[in-house]
Design a protein around this motif. Structure first.
Motif: not given
Ligand code: TYM
Length: 355
Positions: A151-152, A134, A11, A137, A130, A148-149, A47, A217-218, A206, A21-22, A208, A13
């Protein structure tokens, strides 16, 4: 022995601009995984509202993230793309998980502490719970893999803890109803209803980092736009942001071990490697010994070559609201079928009377 069907879920947001990064940490991987897995990609609007969102902007952002998914190459016909709030079972299962997860587990979540800051008393209850949403989900589709990155990572550990406690708390009932699937937990073979989902956090991108500070973090919320490359940035903006990116005065090392203690250099080399589908060592074989004044323009060119087609396609798709809304509606219908079946089982397992 039956086992869980491999399913990918992730997912994003809909809050503000998507950035590099995303794209590298998540969306680019979503695209690649379509070749090998059944994938479910979700715009997690519920979320987003854990922090107040302007309603009209939220709707626009939900469509924009959808456009980004499609522009990047996600195939909404073969896979499933939808917005979270359309599939009520996410919230329903999240309630069950609110009753499974422990306060202590959520109290340890670093992202809540960061986001709530000093004013914890004033944070929404949704922001605190939250990670349970997740987990819901992911587990409402009994997904086995989640790209995912970095941070998750902690949230995905919590998702496994919730699955494990649910399987354990209801183990007899799951067995009586013959709803269990055999799986290995360490060296033990157990029968559970929910899989212990694996995070997919691999490769050079993973985490950025900000272009202004290699230790941060970006992020969408950084007040400086120079800190991030937005997916919608044009060629000039991308070139300018890399030109202004903070670096140290040394030349690039010839292997990745030489990046230790040089967070900005490490970040830029990681970005290059992820964009080129290679590794940091490969990048340094080419650029080792060279100055940033040579590396940065090459990096900007590569970023433009990767991002400009996505941005162009995003602009084109964004103009067609009927198409985007159609994709989300169709995706939600497909998602509801799977999620509805899971919730039916969960009600039986937990003992909630149903039609
Ligand atoms: P979100 O919306 O903050 O970020 C979406 C995805 O981008 C990755 N990401 C990064 N990866 C590398 N470097 C960075 N600087 C960077 N910034 C963001 C995040 O790790 C993510 O994979 N909680 C989640 C959304 C979510 C979700 C889920 C993810 C809700 N339910 C179920 C997986 C499974 C979030 O806030 O991602």
């Amino acid at each position: 022995m039956t086992s869980f069907k491999p399913i990918v879920f992730s997912g994003v947001q809909p809050t503000g601009n998507l950035h590099l990064g995303n794209y590298l940490g998540a969306i680019k991987k979503f695209v690649a995984l379509q070749q090998s897995h059944d994938c479910i990609y979700c715009v997690v609007d519920m979320h987003a509202i854990t922090v107040w969102q302007d309603p009209v902007e939220l709707m626009n952002s939900t469509r924009e993230v959808t456009a980004a998914f499609l522009a990047a190459g996600i195939d909404a016909e073969k896979h499933i793309v939808f917005n979270q709030s359309r599939v009520a079972q996410h919230a329903e299962l999240a309630w069950v998980f609110n009753c499974v997860a422990r306060m202590g587990w959520l109290n340890r979540m670093t992202q809540f502490k960061e986001k709530a800051g000093k004013d914890r008393e004033n944070a929404s209850v949704g922001l605190f719970s939250y990670p349970n949403l997740m987990a819901s989900d992911i587990l409402v589709y009994r997904a086995t893999h989640v790209p995912v990155g970095d941070d998750q990572k902690q949230h995905l550990e919590l998702c496994r803890d919730i699955a494990q406690k649910f399987n354990n708390d209801y183990s007899e009932r799951i067995a009586d109803l013959k709803l269990g699937v055999e799986m290995m937990v360490g060296r033990e073979k157990i029968n559970g209803y929910f899989p212990l989902t694996e995070p997919l956090i691999e490769g050079p991108a993973t985490r950025i980092m900000s272009l202004r500070d290699g230790t941060k973090k970006m992020s969408k919320s950084d007040p400086s736009d120079l800190s991030r490359i937005n997916l919608t940035d044009d060629t000039d903006a991308i070139a300018k942001k890399f030109r202004k990116a903070r670096t140290d005065p040394d030349a690039l090392p010839s292997e990745s071990a030489g990046l230790a203690g040089r967070p900005e250099a490490d970040n830029l080399v990681g970005i290059y490697a992820a964009l080129a589908d290679s590794s940091k060592d490969d990048v340094l074989r080419e650029f080792g010994g060279r100055q940033f004044s040579e590396f940065k323009p090459a990096l900007a060119d590569l970023a433009v070559a990767n991002l400009a087609p996505v941005a162009g396609e995003m602009r084109r798709i964004s103009r067609d609201l009927t198409y985007i809304d159609g994709v989300l509606g169709d995706g939600a219908a497909k998602a509801r079928t799977i999620a509805g079946e899971t919730m039916g089982h969960v009600r039986d397992i937990v003992g909630l009377l149903q039609d």
